[in-house]
Design an enzyme around this catalytic site. Structure first.
Site, short mmCIF file in Angstrom:
data_model
loop_
_atom_site.label_atom_id
_atom_site.label_comp_id
_atom_site.label_asym_id
_atom_site.label_seq_id
_atom_site.Cartn_x
_atom_site.Cartn_y
_atom_site.Cartn_z
N TYR A 48 22.64 38.50 25.53
CA TYR A 48 22.07 38.68 24.18
C TYR A 48 20.64 38.14 24.15
CZ TYR A 48 27.01 39.21 22.73
OH TYR A 48 28.32 39.59 22.61
N HIS A 106 31.75 38.45 30.87
CA HIS A 106 31.42 39.42 29.82
C HIS A 106 32.00 40.81 30.09
CE1 HIS A 106 28.08 40.14 26.62
NE2 HIS A 106 29.12 40.90 26.38
N1 LIG Z 1 32.23 40.88 24.36
C1 LIG Z 1 31.54 41.96 24.05
O1 LIG Z 1 31.34 42.86 24.87
C2 LIG Z 1 30.97 42.07 22.67
C3 LIG Z 1 30.47 43.30 22.23
C4 LIG Z 1 29.96 43.38 20.94
C5 LIG Z 1 29.98 42.26 20.13
N2 LIG Z 1 30.45 41.06 20.59
C6 LIG Z 1 30.48 39.83 19.75
O2 LIG Z 1 31.15 40.13 18.53
C7 LIG Z 1 30.26 39.89 17.44
C8 LIG Z 1 30.56 40.85 16.30
O3 LIG Z 1 30.52 42.18 16.74
P1 LIG Z 1 29.40 43.20 16.28
O4 LIG Z 1 28.20 42.43 15.92
O5 LIG Z 1 29.23 44.22 17.34
O6 LIG Z 1 30.04 43.95 15.04
P2 LIG Z 1 30.69 43.54 13.61
O7 LIG Z 1 30.65 42.08 13.40
O8 LIG Z 1 31.98 44.25 13.51
O9 LIG Z 1 29.72 44.27 12.60
C9 LIG Z 1 28.40 43.89 12.42
C10 LIG Z 1 27.76 44.91 11.48
O10 LIG Z 1 28.36 44.82 10.18
C11 LIG Z 1 27.36 44.50 9.22
N3 LIG Z 1 27.99 43.54 8.29
C12 LIG Z 1 28.36 42.27 8.54
N4 LIG Z 1 28.96 41.71 7.49
C13 LIG Z 1 28.97 42.64 6.52
C14 LIG Z 1 29.45 42.66 5.18
N5 LIG Z 1 30.04 41.59 4.65
N6 LIG Z 1 29.27 43.80 4.45
C15 LIG Z 1 28.68 44.88 4.99
N7 LIG Z 1 28.22 44.93 6.27
C16 LIG Z 1 28.36 43.82 7.02
C17 LIG Z 1 26.20 43.90 9.99
O11 LIG Z 1 24.97 44.17 9.38
P3 LIG Z 1 23.91 42.99 8.96
O12 LIG Z 1 23.67 42.13 10.13
O13 LIG Z 1 22.71 43.79 8.55
O14 LIG Z 1 24.57 42.29 7.81
C18 LIG Z 1 26.30 44.68 11.32
O15 LIG Z 1 25.68 45.96 11.17
C19 LIG Z 1 28.88 40.04 18.06
O16 LIG Z 1 27.84 39.52 17.27
C20 LIG Z 1 29.08 39.35 19.38
O17 LIG Z 1 29.04 37.94 19.21
C21 LIG Z 1 30.95 40.97 21.85
#
Ligand SMILES: NC(=O)c1ccc[n+]([C@@H]2O[C@H](COP(=O)([O-])OP(=O)(O)OC[C@H]3O[C@@H](n4cnc5c(N)ncnc54)[C@H](OP(=O)(O)O)[C@@H]3O)[C@@H](O)[C@H]2O)c1
Length: 288
Positions: A48, A106
């Site tokens: 990241y 990862h």
């Molecule tokens: N291990 C892996 O391969 C892997 C892959 C992907 C992610 N991850 C981890 O998992 C975490 C979460 O996954 P993710 O970031 O991909 O997706 P997520 O948390 O499912 O969704 C994030 C999205 O939702 C929006 N959002 C967040 N809260 C909201 C709310 N209350 N209302 C409306 N929209 C909302 C955010 O926009 P805004 O930011 O504009 O609010 C962003 O566009 C990552 O940050 C990372 O730490 C790990």
């Protein structure tokens, strides 16, 4: 904050804050906001490119280190025992800490058994409290779990109301490995807020569809790390401990589970090539 116990006795908050796609410049502010809002689990990764931002926030936040829970992940380009060991030390330096609470592999590519060896040694050296996997589908997961001396504490998988991971969970249970949900809000998929089941449950409890989606995971004992750069959404995403879904509500979500999209499957050779080359494309230190 409600916690769950990992298979080595370590307690982890059931809900945390993820920083994927949070720019290095914004990361410190976001993590400070998240900690100020009440999050104690922060999920970052070497790939990241924002571990320093997390480290700066940890140093400035005024919450003692033992109240925080830091997760990071070893990237593919650091795989293999020696490189992984060096990268763990680098993560410790960037995170400005002398231990990592939870360290994950990862992606299931390149020399990940070598990486695991380095991670087991890091546990024995006191640099890491718990170790686990990420994106290991059931076949790869069982292979690693059988090979490992220290059984994986978690497997971080895309898990949300549209990707419920029942098969993965069944394979992980015998090892005491928990699902840790990435993409718990379906990565902003608009279907989450218009699906009639989610709309109905949100109305029933006076909550948003996102809050219902997170509550669903928490009630399954799944650790979730939603990401938002907006403080209001950070607060909203944490505010899921004042209501409970009934067993019937939980069951009504089950049909929302969809077959995985092959484009994003770790079994898709094109995705594997993309991930193997990710660092070349996205590492801000690889200019030109
Ligand atoms: N291990 C892996 O391969 C892997 C892959 C992907 C992610 N991850 C981890 O998992 C975490 C979460 O996954 P993710 O970031 O991909 O997706 P997520 O948390 O499912 O969704 C994030 C999205 O939702 C929006 N959002 C967040 N809260 C909201 C709310 N209350 N209302 C409306 N929209 C909302 C955010 O926009 P805004 O930011 O504009 O609010 C962003 O566009 C990552 O940050 C990372 O730490 C790990």
């Amino acid at each position: 904050m409600q916690t769950v116990k990992l298979n080595n006795g370590v307690e982890i908050p059931v809900l945390g804050y993820g920083v994927f796609q949070v720019s290095p410049e914004e990361c410190e502010r976001c993590v400070l906001d998240a900690i100020g809002t009440g999050y104690r689990l922060i999920d970052t990764a070497q790939a990241y490119y924002n571990e320093e931002g997390v480290g700066n926030a940890v140093a400035k936040c005024g919450v003692s280190r033992d109240e925080l829970f830091l997760t990071t992940k070893v990237w593919i380009t650091n795989s293999g025992e020696e490189k992984a060991a060096r990268s763990i030390d680098e993560s410790l330096r960037k995170l400005r800490t002398d231990y990592i609470d939870l360290l994950l592999i990862h992606q299931p590519f390149a020399d990940y058994p070598g990486t695991w060896q380095a991670m087991e040694k890091a546990v024995k050296a006191g640099k890491v409290l718990a170790i686990g996997l990420s994106n290991f589908y059931p076949d790869r997961f069982v292979d690693m779990a059988e090979y490992a001396e220290i059984k994986p504490a978690v497997n971080q998988l895309k898990t949300n109301v549209f990707s419920q991971q029942w098969d993965a969970e069944a394979e992980m249970n015998p090892y005491g490995t928990r699902i840790m949900a990435w993409g718990p809000l379906a990565q902003g998929d608009p279907d989450l807020t218009i699906h009639p089941v989610m709309v109905g449950l949100a109305e029933k409890y006076g909550k948003t569809a996102q809050q219902v989606a997170l509550r669903y995971l928490v009630q399954r004992g799944i650790i979730a790390v939603p990401k938002s750069t907006h403080i209001e959404r950070m607060k909203q995403n944490l505010d899921v401990f004042d209501f409970s879904l009934t067993p019937e509500d939980m069951e009504s979500i089950r049909p929302l589970d969809k077959p995985a999209d092959f484009r994003w499957s770790h079994r898709n050779p094109e995705l594997v090539k993309f991930l193997l080359n990710y660092d070349k494309q996205f590492n801000p230190n690889n200019k030109g």
